[in-house]
Design an enzyme around this catalytic site. Structure first.
Site, PDB file in Angstrom:
ATOM      1  N   GLU A  95      -5.785  -6.174   3.217  1.00 59.46           N
ATOM      2  CA  GLU A  95      -6.358  -4.467   3.082  1.00 59.46           C
ATOM      3  C   GLU A  95      -7.076  -4.627   3.718  1.00 59.46           C
ATOM      4  O   GLU A  95      -8.422  -3.853   3.796  1.00 59.46           O
ATOM      5  CB  GLU A  95      -6.688  -3.888   1.671  1.00 59.46           C
ATOM      6  N   HIS A  98      -6.241  -1.810  -9.031  1.00 62.20           N
ATOM      7  CA  HIS A  98      -4.927  -0.957  -9.398  1.00 62.20           C
ATOM      8  C   HIS A  98      -5.501  -1.441 -11.044  1.00 62.20           C
ATOM      9  O   HIS A  98      -4.489  -0.929 -11.783  1.00 62.20           O
ATOM     10  CB  HIS A  98      -3.684  -1.915  -9.123  1.00 62.20           C
TER      11      HIS A  98
HETATM   12 ZN    ZN Z   1      -3.710  -2.332  -3.735  1.00 60.78          ZN
END
Ligand code: ZN
Length: 212
Positions: free
Chosen positions: A73, A94
């Site tokens: 990311e 998450h």
């Molecule tokens: Zn993620």
């Protein structure tokens, strides 16, 4: 200023211990005073990080300095540092209730409590779905990053920002708390708790107890 790599280790462990992350999910970064960021390595468990695993990346050109494979990311972390000079740290994870909301495309309501409002601000944008790790996701995040410090990613998870890693981390804890609070309130209003999460039927209870 303390070593940003040590800070990432510390908050990574807190995040994992509090079950805001599971397995190797999520990523954490911190800006340095040299125009670079340190970010967690790809595929790493946030509860088992070591400072020398952090990957340093030039914010201007996105190139890795030294060695290591950065988090997938990395594109949206770079987008925050390039577009928000006030942002010194980015946390992505998450957490369960944030992800419940994200899967249902339900925005978190920070104004349910004074704490939520003070910590998260008036709006937590929902960033539309794009493939994790993609430049498309980074572009969508960039489109809504101007004024907010906490975000949900549709069908994916959450991002929080801070002037330091402590602030970004605590925002994530608060965001998850608010998402859970909202879940309980809205589940009750809609009768979901009573209608869908039923206890075992009385006959089944009797059957099980007799079998002891
Ligand atoms: Zn993620």
């Amino acid at each position: 200023m303390s070593d940003p790599r040590e800070e990432i280790v510390k908050y990574g462990k807190m995040m994992y211990d509090r079950k805001l992350n599971t397995g190797a999910s999520g990523n954490i970064s911190a800006r340095t005073e040299k125009g670079t960021m340190f970010i967690t390595p790809s595929g790493s468990c946030k509860g088992l990080l070591e400072a020398d695993q952090m990957v340093e990346i030039s914010i201007a050109d996105g190139k890795v300095i030294g060695t290591g494979r950065p988090s997938m990311e990395t594109p949206f972390h770079l987008a925050f540092y390039r577009n928000r000079p006030d942002v010194m740290a980015v946390v992505h994870s998450h957490p369960m209730f944030c992800t419940v909301c994200a899967c249902g495309n339900i925005k978190v309501r920070p104004n349910l409590t004074p704490e939520g409002l003070l910590v998260l601000g008036k709006d937590v944008p929902m960033v539309s779905y794009a493939t994790p790790g993609s430049e498309d996701l980074a572009a969508l995040v960039q489109g809504s990053m101007a004024s907010a410090n906490a975000f949900l990613l549709e069908k994916h998870g959450a991002i929080t920002l801070g002037k330091d890693l402590a602030e970004a981390y605590f925002r994530m804890e608060t965001l998850e708390y608010m998402a859970e609070l909202q879940y309980h309130i809205e589940s009750d209003q809609h009768g979901i708790v009573h209608n869908k999460f039923r206890s075992l039927q009385p006959a089944e209870v009797e059957r099980i107890l007799k079998g002891k």
